[in-house]
Write a protein that holds these residues in place. Sequence first.
Motif, mmCIF file in Angstrom:
data_model
loop_
_atom_site.group_PDB
_atom_site.id
_atom_site.type_symbol
_atom_site.label_atom_id
_atom_site.label_comp_id
_atom_site.label_asym_id
_atom_site.label_seq_id
_atom_site.Cartn_x
_atom_site.Cartn_y
_atom_site.Cartn_z
ATOM 1 N N GLY A 148 0.828 -1.209 0.000
ATOM 2 C CA GLY A 148 0.000 0.000 0.000
ATOM 3 C C GLY A 148 0.859 1.254 0.000
ATOM 4 O O GLY A 148 0.530 2.245 -0.656
ATOM 5 N N LEU A 149 1.956 1.198 0.733
ATOM 6 C CA LEU A 149 2.875 2.336 0.756
ATOM 7 C C LEU A 149 3.522 2.510 -0.618
ATOM 8 O O LEU A 149 3.719 3.644 -1.081
ATOM 9 N N ALA A 150 3.834 1.399 -1.272
ATOM 10 C CA ALA A 150 4.403 1.479 -2.624
ATOM 11 C C ALA A 150 3.427 2.184 -3.566
ATOM 12 O O ALA A 150 3.821 3.021 -4.384
ATOM 13 N N GLN A 151 2.149 1.855 -3.437
ATOM 14 C CA GLN A 151 1.141 2.516 -4.276
ATOM 15 C C GLN A 151 1.070 4.006 -3.965
ATOM 16 O O GLN A 151 0.958 4.835 -4.872
ATOM 17 N N LEU A 152 1.109 4.332 -2.692
ATOM 18 C CA LEU A 152 1.037 5.743 -2.305
ATOM 19 C C LEU A 152 2.223 6.519 -2.895
ATOM 20 O O LEU A 152 2.041 7.601 -3.472
ATOM 21 N N ILE A 153 3.414 5.961 -2.778
ATOM 22 C CA ILE A 153 4.604 6.632 -3.296
ATOM 23 C C ILE A 153 4.519 6.749 -4.821
ATOM 24 O O ILE A 153 4.843 7.796 -5.400
ATOM 25 N N GLY A 154 4.078 5.687 -5.469
ATOM 26 C CA GLY A 154 3.927 5.733 -6.924
ATOM 27 C C GLY A 154 2.929 6.786 -7.359
ATOM 28 O O GLY A 154 3.149 7.519 -8.339
ATOM 29 N N SER A 155 1.840 6.890 -6.620
ATOM 30 C CA SER A 155 0.806 7.861 -6.957
ATOM 31 C C SER A 155 1.295 9.292 -6.714
ATOM 32 O O SER A 155 1.018 10.202 -7.510
ATOM 33 N N ILE A 156 2.012 9.497 -5.636
ATOM 34 C CA ILE A 156 2.587 10.822 -5.372
ATOM 35 C C ILE A 156 3.543 11.205 -6.510
ATOM 36 O O ILE A 156 3.531 12.349 -6.989
ATOM 37 N N GLY A 157 4.338 10.251 -6.961
ATOM 38 C CA GLY A 157 5.255 10.522 -8.064
ATOM 39 C C GLY A 157 4.529 10.914 -9.336
ATOM 40 O O GLY A 157 4.979 11.794 -10.083
ATOM 41 N N ALA A 158 3.399 10.278 -9.580
ATOM 42 C CA ALA A 158 2.614 10.626 -10.770
ATOM 43 C C ALA A 158 2.077 12.050 -10.662
ATOM 44 O O ALA A 158 2.062 12.800 -11.644
ATOM 45 N N CYS A 159 1.641 12.418 -9.470
ATOM 46 C CA CYS A 159 1.149 13.784 -9.270
ATOM 47 C C CYS A 159 2.285 14.788 -9.492
ATOM 48 O O CYS A 159 2.094 15.834 -10.127
ATOM 49 N N GLU A 160 3.455 14.460 -8.986
ATOM 50 C CA GLU A 160 4.600 15.355 -9.167
ATOM 51 C C GLU A 160 4.985 15.468 -10.648
ATOM 52 O O GLU A 160 5.350 16.567 -11.116
ATOM 53 N N ALA A 161 4.895 14.375 -11.378
ATOM 54 C CA ALA A 161 5.142 14.439 -12.819
ATOM 55 C C ALA A 161 4.116 15.356 -13.479
ATOM 56 O O ALA A 161 4.438 16.118 -14.400
ATOM 57 N N GLY A 162 2.879 15.282 -13.002
ATOM 58 C CA GLY A 162 1.843 16.178 -13.505
ATOM 59 C C GLY A 162 2.148 17.630 -13.176
ATOM 60 O O GLY A 162 1.953 18.526 -14.011
ATOM 61 N N HIS A 163 2.633 17.876 -11.980
ATOM 62 C CA HIS A 163 3.024 19.245 -11.604
ATOM 63 C C HIS A 163 4.102 19.777 -12.555
ATOM 64 O O HIS A 163 4.037 20.930 -12.999
ATOM 65 N N ALA A 164 5.101 18.935 -12.819
ATOM 66 C CA ALA A 164 6.181 19.358 -13.714
ATOM 67 C C ALA A 164 5.624 19.728 -15.084
ATOM 68 O O ALA A 164 6.024 20.724 -15.691
ATOM 69 N N HIS A 165 4.682 18.929 -15.552
ATOM 70 C CA HIS A 165 4.049 19.210 -16.848
ATOM 71 C C HIS A 165 3.291 20.532 -16.809
ATOM 72 O O HIS A 165 3.401 21.354 -17.726
ATOM 73 N N GLN A 166 2.534 20.740 -15.747
ATOM 74 C CA GLN A 166 1.750 21.972 -15.645
ATOM 75 C C GLN A 166 2.646 23.198 -15.508
ATOM 76 O O GLN A 166 2.365 24.243 -16.095
ATOM 77 N N LEU A 167 3.715 23.074 -14.748
ATOM 78 C CA LEU A 167 4.624 24.212 -14.583
ATOM 79 C C LEU A 167 5.379 24.495 -15.875
ATOM 80 O O LEU A 167 5.747 25.640 -16.153
ATOM 81 N N ASP A 168 5.597 23.466 -16.663
ATOM 82 C CA ASP A 168 6.241 23.642 -17.956
ATOM 83 C C ASP A 168 5.348 24.439 -18.899
ATOM 84 O O ASP A 168 5.823 25.222 -19.726
ATOM 85 N N ALA B 108 5.087 2.257 -11.607
ATOM 86 C CA ALA B 108 5.270 3.656 -11.215
ATOM 87 C C ALA B 108 5.561 4.531 -12.432
ATOM 88 O O ALA B 108 5.080 5.658 -12.542
ATOM 89 N N ARG B 109 6.344 3.992 -13.348
ATOM 90 C CA ARG B 109 6.658 4.758 -14.572
ATOM 91 C C ARG B 109 5.419 4.931 -15.443
ATOM 92 O O ARG B 109 5.130 6.034 -15.923
ATOM 93 N N LEU B 110 4.669 3.858 -15.632
ATOM 94 C CA LEU B 110 3.465 3.947 -16.458
ATOM 95 C C LEU B 110 2.422 4.863 -15.833
ATOM 96 O O LEU B 110 1.688 5.559 -16.545
ATOM 97 N N LEU B 111 2.350 4.857 -14.518
ATOM 98 C CA LEU B 111 1.400 5.740 -13.830
ATOM 99 C C LEU B 111 1.744 7.203 -14.106
ATOM 100 O O LEU B 111 0.860 8.033 -14.347
ATOM 101 N N GLN B 112 3.023 7.523 -14.086
ATOM 102 C CA GLN B 112 3.429 8.899 -14.385
ATOM 103 C C GLN B 112 3.098 9.261 -15.831
ATOM 104 O O GLN B 112 2.594 10.357 -16.119
ATOM 105 N N GLN B 113 3.380 8.338 -16.738
ATOM 106 C CA GLN B 113 3.117 8.618 -18.152
ATOM 107 C C GLN B 113 1.625 8.838 -18.408
ATOM 108 O O GLN B 113 1.233 9.772 -19.118
#
Lengths: 170, 134
Positions: A148-168, B108-113
């Motif tokens: 569950g923690l792995a999912q949380l960290i993965g999801s946070i990373g996806a949000c941060e990738a989204g932030h980078a996209h939006q700030l770009d 994790a990579r696919l989720l970001q993409q």
Amino acid sequence: MGQAADGVSRRALLGATVAGASVTALAGCGTVDWYPSDTTPDEHVLRSLLQEKERTVVRYENALADGSGPSDLLERVLENHRTHLDALLDALPEDAEPTPPEEDGSSPVAADEDPDLAEMPSPSALRALEASAAGMRPEQAAAVTDRGLAQLIGSIGACEAGHAHQLDDA
Amino acid sequence: MSALAEALRAENAAVYAYEFVAGAAVDDDRSEHGLALASEHKVTRAELRQAILDREGSPPAVEPTYPLPSGRDGETLDDFAVGVENTCAHAALWLTAADDTDLRLTGARLLQQATVRALEWGGELDALPGHETR
């Protein structure tokens, strides 16, 4: 999953001390393992994330106070980071303290008093920060034992990738 | 293995969906974007299929058809594409919970993409992408 206690949120308690942990570590020589040996690897990753997230919140608060960036976007991103902070705090073990035990008795330093965080970050600097953070999340998700923690960290990373996209785009 | 199979099912549907978007879109930009993403999802589909085979599993078959929107206007296609990526994100989130470290990294990579692609189509950013919050 931990909860806020007696009107003082764990987020607030953490915010008062978490940045001090890095100062404590830097004040010593070389690598200082300031986590007790009985801290689990998952909790170690969690506390690193909490510390990093708290500093990110301060950076966005400073950027908003500066008023030169896209305030609507920065407000939304800041709220997402606060959500991450709360979720990470909730993921701490029930019996865990909201702040790591101090090993050398030094006083904690608030994140908003850390001189490293006093600068007003530009949107491009925040974008780089988000991209860097997102880049670390897959490895961190792979490093924990709790799924569950792995999912949380993965999801946070996806949000941060989204932030980078939006700030770009901003 | 079930999370991996689910991720592959999502990619199968995404390839079909983007080939539809590329053909249905009237404007060149939307059509080209759809075509490019169809190619990207094909690469991911091949990667996930191979991951299943490497683990001595049986990849789920490609369905003859997948659900498509009734409209063909730009806004409908954009919303459809956001939904496609959200489905991929949800499947990827489950992959991040795999016991297999390599699969976690992939998830994790696919989720970001998927999260960034959904934004490119006009989707909103959730604080915790992949969870079914809307």
